[in-house]
Design a protein around this motif. Structure first.
Motif, PDB file in Angstrom:
ATOM      1  N   PRO A 148      -8.951  15.947  -1.981  1.00 41.31           N
ATOM      2  CA  PRO A 148      -8.460  16.810  -3.069  1.00 41.31           C
ATOM      3  C   PRO A 148      -7.118  16.353  -3.633  1.00 41.31           C
ATOM      4  N   LEU A 149      -6.349  15.602  -2.814  1.00 42.82           N
ATOM      5  CA  LEU A 149      -5.043  15.128  -3.277  1.00 42.82           C
ATOM      6  C   LEU A 149      -5.139  13.823  -4.052  1.00 42.82           C
ATOM      7  N   GLY A 150      -6.271  13.160  -3.975  1.00 40.33           N
ATOM      8  CA  GLY A 150      -6.417  11.866  -4.646  1.00 40.33           C
ATOM      9  C   GLY A 150      -5.694  10.743  -3.940  1.00 40.33           C
ATOM     10  N   ASN A 151      -5.600  10.808  -2.607  1.00 39.10           N
ATOM     11  CA  ASN A 151      -4.957   9.722  -1.863  1.00 39.10           C
ATOM     12  C   ASN A 151      -5.648   8.390  -2.147  1.00 39.10           C
ATOM     13  N   ILE A 152      -4.839   7.339  -2.312  1.00 35.82           N
ATOM     14  CA  ILE A 152      -5.378   6.006  -2.607  1.00 35.82           C
ATOM     15  C   ILE A 152      -5.784   5.369  -1.279  1.00 35.82           C
ATOM     16  N   ILE A 153      -6.909   5.817  -0.745  1.00 34.25           N
ATOM     17  CA  ILE A 153      -7.300   5.496   0.628  1.00 34.25           C
ATOM     18  C   ILE A 153      -7.608   4.019   0.836  1.00 34.25           C
ATOM     19  N   PRO A 154      -8.449   3.381   0.000  1.00 36.91           N
ATOM     20  CA  PRO A 154      -8.733   1.961   0.259  1.00 36.91           C
ATOM     21  C   PRO A 154      -7.479   1.095   0.258  1.00 36.91           C
ATOM     22  N   LYS A 155      -6.495   1.479  -0.552  1.00 36.30           N
ATOM     23  CA  LYS A 155      -5.273   0.682  -0.643  1.00 36.30           C
ATOM     24  C   LYS A 155      -4.479   0.741   0.652  1.00 36.30           C
ATOM     25  N   PHE A 156      -4.227   1.960   1.178  1.00 33.29           N
ATOM     26  CA  PHE A 156      -3.402   2.001   2.386  1.00 33.29           C
ATOM     27  C   PHE A 156      -4.201   1.547   3.613  1.00 33.29           C
ATOM     28  N   ASN A 157      -5.532   1.645   3.586  1.00 33.15           N
ATOM     29  CA  ASN A 157      -6.321   1.066   4.678  1.00 33.15           C
ATOM     30  C   ASN A 157      -6.131  -0.444   4.737  1.00 33.15           C
ATOM     31  N   ASP A 158      -6.158  -1.086   3.571  1.00 37.02           N
ATOM     32  CA  ASP A 158      -5.982  -2.536   3.525  1.00 37.02           C
ATOM     33  C   ASP A 158      -4.572  -2.932   3.941  1.00 37.02           C
ATOM     34  N   LEU A 159      -3.578  -2.144   3.564  1.00 33.71           N
ATOM     35  CA  LEU A 159      -2.198  -2.446   3.949  1.00 33.71           C
ATOM     36  C   LEU A 159      -2.003  -2.316   5.456  1.00 33.71           C
ATOM     37  N   VAL A 160      -2.660  -1.332   6.076  1.00 33.97           N
ATOM     38  CA  VAL A 160      -2.587  -1.198   7.533  1.00 33.97           C
ATOM     39  C   VAL A 160      -3.243  -2.397   8.195  1.00 33.97           C
ATOM     40  N   PHE A 161      -4.368  -2.846   7.646  1.00 37.65           N
ATOM     41  CA  PHE A 161      -5.049  -4.020   8.215  1.00 37.65           C
ATOM     42  C   PHE A 161      -4.141  -5.248   8.177  1.00 37.65           C
ATOM     43  N   HIS A 162      -3.357  -5.389   7.103  1.00 38.78           N
ATOM     44  CA  HIS A 162      -2.456  -6.537   6.971  1.00 38.78           C
ATOM     45  C   HIS A 162      -1.072  -6.245   7.548  1.00 38.78           C
ATOM     46  N   ASN A 163      -0.952  -5.146   8.290  1.00 41.63           N
ATOM     47  CA  ASN A 163       0.275  -4.821   9.036  1.00 41.63           C
ATOM     48  C   ASN A 163       1.471  -4.539   8.131  1.00 41.63           C
ATOM     49  N   ASP A 164       1.228  -4.096   6.904  1.00 44.05           N
ATOM     50  CA  ASP A 164       2.310  -3.744   5.975  1.00 44.05           C
ATOM     51  C   ASP A 164       2.477  -2.227   5.990  1.00 44.05           C
ATOM     52  N   TRP A 165       3.121  -1.716   7.036  1.00 43.11           N
ATOM     53  CA  TRP A 165       3.218  -0.269   7.243  1.00 43.11           C
ATOM     54  C   TRP A 165       4.146   0.396   6.240  1.00 43.11           C
ATOM     55  N   PHE A 189     -17.440  -3.455   8.701  1.00 39.78           N
ATOM     56  CA  PHE A 189     -18.248  -2.428   9.354  1.00 39.78           C
ATOM     57  C   PHE A 189     -19.521  -2.990   9.970  1.00 39.78           C
ATOM     58  N   VAL A 190     -19.914  -4.217   9.585  1.00 41.78           N
ATOM     59  CA  VAL A 190     -21.091  -4.832  10.200  1.00 41.78           C
ATOM     60  C   VAL A 190     -20.784  -5.236  11.639  1.00 41.78           C
ATOM     61  N   LYS A 191     -19.557  -5.685  11.890  1.00 38.99           N
ATOM     62  CA  LYS A 191     -19.190  -6.170  13.221  1.00 38.99           C
ATOM     63  C   LYS A 191     -18.573  -5.090  14.103  1.00 38.99           C
ATOM     64  N   TYR A 192     -17.858  -4.143  13.499  1.00 35.76           N
ATOM     65  CA  TYR A 192     -17.088  -3.188  14.285  1.00 35.76           C
ATOM     66  C   TYR A 192     -17.647  -1.779  14.113  1.00 35.76           C
ATOM     67  N   LYS A 193     -17.677  -1.048  15.200  1.00 32.62           N
ATOM     68  CA  LYS A 193     -18.171   0.323  15.197  1.00 32.62           C
ATOM     69  C   LYS A 193     -17.020   1.308  15.089  1.00 32.62           C
ATOM     70  N   ARG A 194     -17.346   2.533  14.690  1.00 37.51           N
ATOM     71  CA  ARG A 194     -16.334   3.580  14.557  1.00 37.51           C
ATOM     72  C   ARG A 194     -15.853   4.033  15.925  1.00 37.51           C
ATOM     73  N   GLU A 195     -14.550   4.258  16.037  1.00 31.21           N
ATOM     74  CA  GLU A 195     -13.961   4.781  17.264  1.00 31.21           C
ATOM     75  C   GLU A 195     -14.343   6.250  17.408  1.00 31.21           C
ATOM     76  N   GLN A 230     -10.336  -0.468  13.062  1.00 37.10           N
ATOM     77  CA  GLN A 230     -10.928   0.595  12.253  1.00 37.10           C
ATOM     78  C   GLN A 230     -10.601   0.402  10.777  1.00 37.10           C
ATOM     79  N   ALA A 231      -9.387  -0.082  10.476  1.00 31.25           N
ATOM     80  CA  ALA A 231      -9.032  -0.347   9.078  1.00 31.25           C
ATOM     81  C   ALA A 231      -9.863  -1.487   8.504  1.00 31.25           C
ATOM     82  N   ALA A 232     -10.290  -2.418   9.353  1.00 33.33           N
ATOM     83  CA  ALA A 232     -11.124  -3.529   8.891  1.00 33.33           C
ATOM     84  C   ALA A 232     -12.505  -3.052   8.460  1.00 33.33           C
ATOM     85  N   ARG A 233     -12.921  -1.854   8.915  1.00 30.38           N
ATOM     86  CA  ARG A 233     -14.239  -1.332   8.533  1.00 30.38           C
ATOM     87  C   ARG A 233     -14.256  -0.849   7.077  1.00 30.38           C
TER      88      ARG A 233
END
Length: 399
Positions: A273-290, A217-223, A253-256
């Motif tokens: 409210p659903l408790g989605n494991i957000i940091p985990k799937f953000n990191d997987l998207v960054f590493h292209n593991d869809w 997030f230091v290098k990249y801004k929000r879309e 954006q996932a790199a942020r």
């Protein structure tokens, strides 16, 4: 706790049970600098708040200091030790003169010209610095005498070597298509046939490889361009979101997302409210593991295709980055994961292996009714959904 020092007042035996001693040391407050700092801090606190407890501690000082525990993290100790070692290494140069080892306190050569010329080491002869060579030997010379500065010793010059200059061979310009050195009226500056092909895929791959998640997030801004142009949207019934533009920079954006220590985004009380494991799937998207990102998302979310579009995104409001920066575009990443799964044919009906033999009726086919039906079906029950309208979807269909 991994940085800084804490001073806790209480019984060490009870406090130790509540601490992770593999990460911190619990020490008594005995060092003079610790006692001085703690006394000054408590004194300042009492002066600002009028605390009776703090005043009682000051009245019995330093006896009351034995009731404090110094919490010293291992990582912070290591960082302080590294700084100390670096400082010692910078001033660790030493010389031996007449059998005595002398350490230089400062090795900056620029300071040699700012100090006086008196030898600092007993028994060492005076060393003439380059700047002294041009000065008189003494300030007591007569005014009548001509003061001639000393000339510094001349260095022997290297003999000049003969240099042979070779002229480049002449360039022969070949006429192409009747034009001198040109093709179709344009200068042919292509060095290689591969350089003439604009490989968009290769450029995109190189750009993705250069993404820096360490400083995300230091290098990249929000879309910020999330919606299609209203002038374009009013002529069709398509999506209002500009998914083409959003997905183009999705890995950026996932790199942020920095996978922070306490991710409030997937807290059911403050974030999703659903408790989605957000940091985990953000990191997987960054590493292209869809595929794995889809598995992580569907563990807690029955219909990401709904929430990725109409959810008010409390997860983004709870994002730790949102304290001082625009938060991560979690909602867009979630929606893209499920849309990519549909595009690749990964979403299929999966019947449970065993049925319980129980039947359940769900009244209403809105998002909550369908989610409840999906959960009960996974548990093995036979579910029937009832809807009074001619189409399912509830508010998603009829608004």
């Amino acid at each position: 706790m991994s940085g800084g020092i804490a001073y806790v007042m209480g019984e060490k035996a009870k406090f130790e049970k509540k601490c992770n001693t593999t990460m911190v040391d619990l020490l008594p407050v005995e060092a003079a600098e610790d006692l001085a700092f703690l006394h000054a801090t408590i004194d300042e606190f009492v002066g600002a708040t009028g605390s009776e407890v703090g005043q009682a501690v000051l009245d019995t000082w330093p006896v009351s200091a034995t009731g404090f525990v110094k919490v010293f993290p291992h990582e912070y100790q290591r960082a302080l030790q590294e700084l100390k070692d670096e400082a010692e290494a910078a001033n660790s140069f030493s010389v031996t003169v007449n059998g005595d080892c002398i350490t230089s306190p400062n090795l900056d050569i620029r300071n040699a010209y700012a100090i006086d010329n008196t030898p600092a080491v007993p028994g060492m002869r005076h060393v003439v610095l380059p700047a002294e060579a041009l000065e008189p030997d003494s300030d007591e010379d007569s005014d009548d005498e001509e003061k001639s500065p000393k000339q510094p010793p001349k260095m022997p010059l290297m003999p000049k070597m003969p240099v042979k200059i070779i002229a480049p061979p002449p360039v022969k310009i070949v006429e192409v298509n009747g034009q001198n050195g040109h093709t179709n009226g344009h200068t042919n500056g292509v060095k290689d046939i591969e350089d003439s092909i604009n490989d968009v895929g290769m450029k995109k791959k190189k750009r993705e490889n250069l993404l820096d998640k360490t400083r995300g997030f230091v290098k990249y801004k929000r879309e910020t361009k999330l919606y299609r142009d209203p002038e374009e949207r009013q002529h069709d019934w398509e999506e209002i979101f500009d998914f083409k533009n959003v997905r183009r920079g999705l890995k950026t954006q996932a790199a942020r997302c920095m996978d922070c220590g306490v991710p409030f985004c997937h807290s059911t009380s403050h974030g999703c409210p659903l408790g989605n494991i957000i940091p985990k799937f953000n990191d997987l998207v960054f590493h292209n593991d869809w595929k794995e990102a889809l598995n992580q998302l569907t563990q807690t979310n029955n219909f990401p295709e709904f929430t990725g579009r109409v959810c008010p995104a409390p997860c983004e409001g709870a994002c730790v980055l949102g304290i001082n920066e625009p938060p991560v575009t979690i909602k867009n990443i979630e929606c893209t994961i499920i849309d990519n799964a549909f595009d690749n044919g990964w979403i299929k009906a999966t019947a449970p292996r065993n049925r319980t033999g129980k039947k359940v009726a769900i009244v209403g086919s809105g998002p909550s009714g369908l989610a409840a039906a999906d959960q009960l079906n996974k548990a093995g029950h036979t579910v029937t959904v009832y809807e009074r309208n001619n189409r399912c979807g509830g508010l998603l269909m009829y608004g």
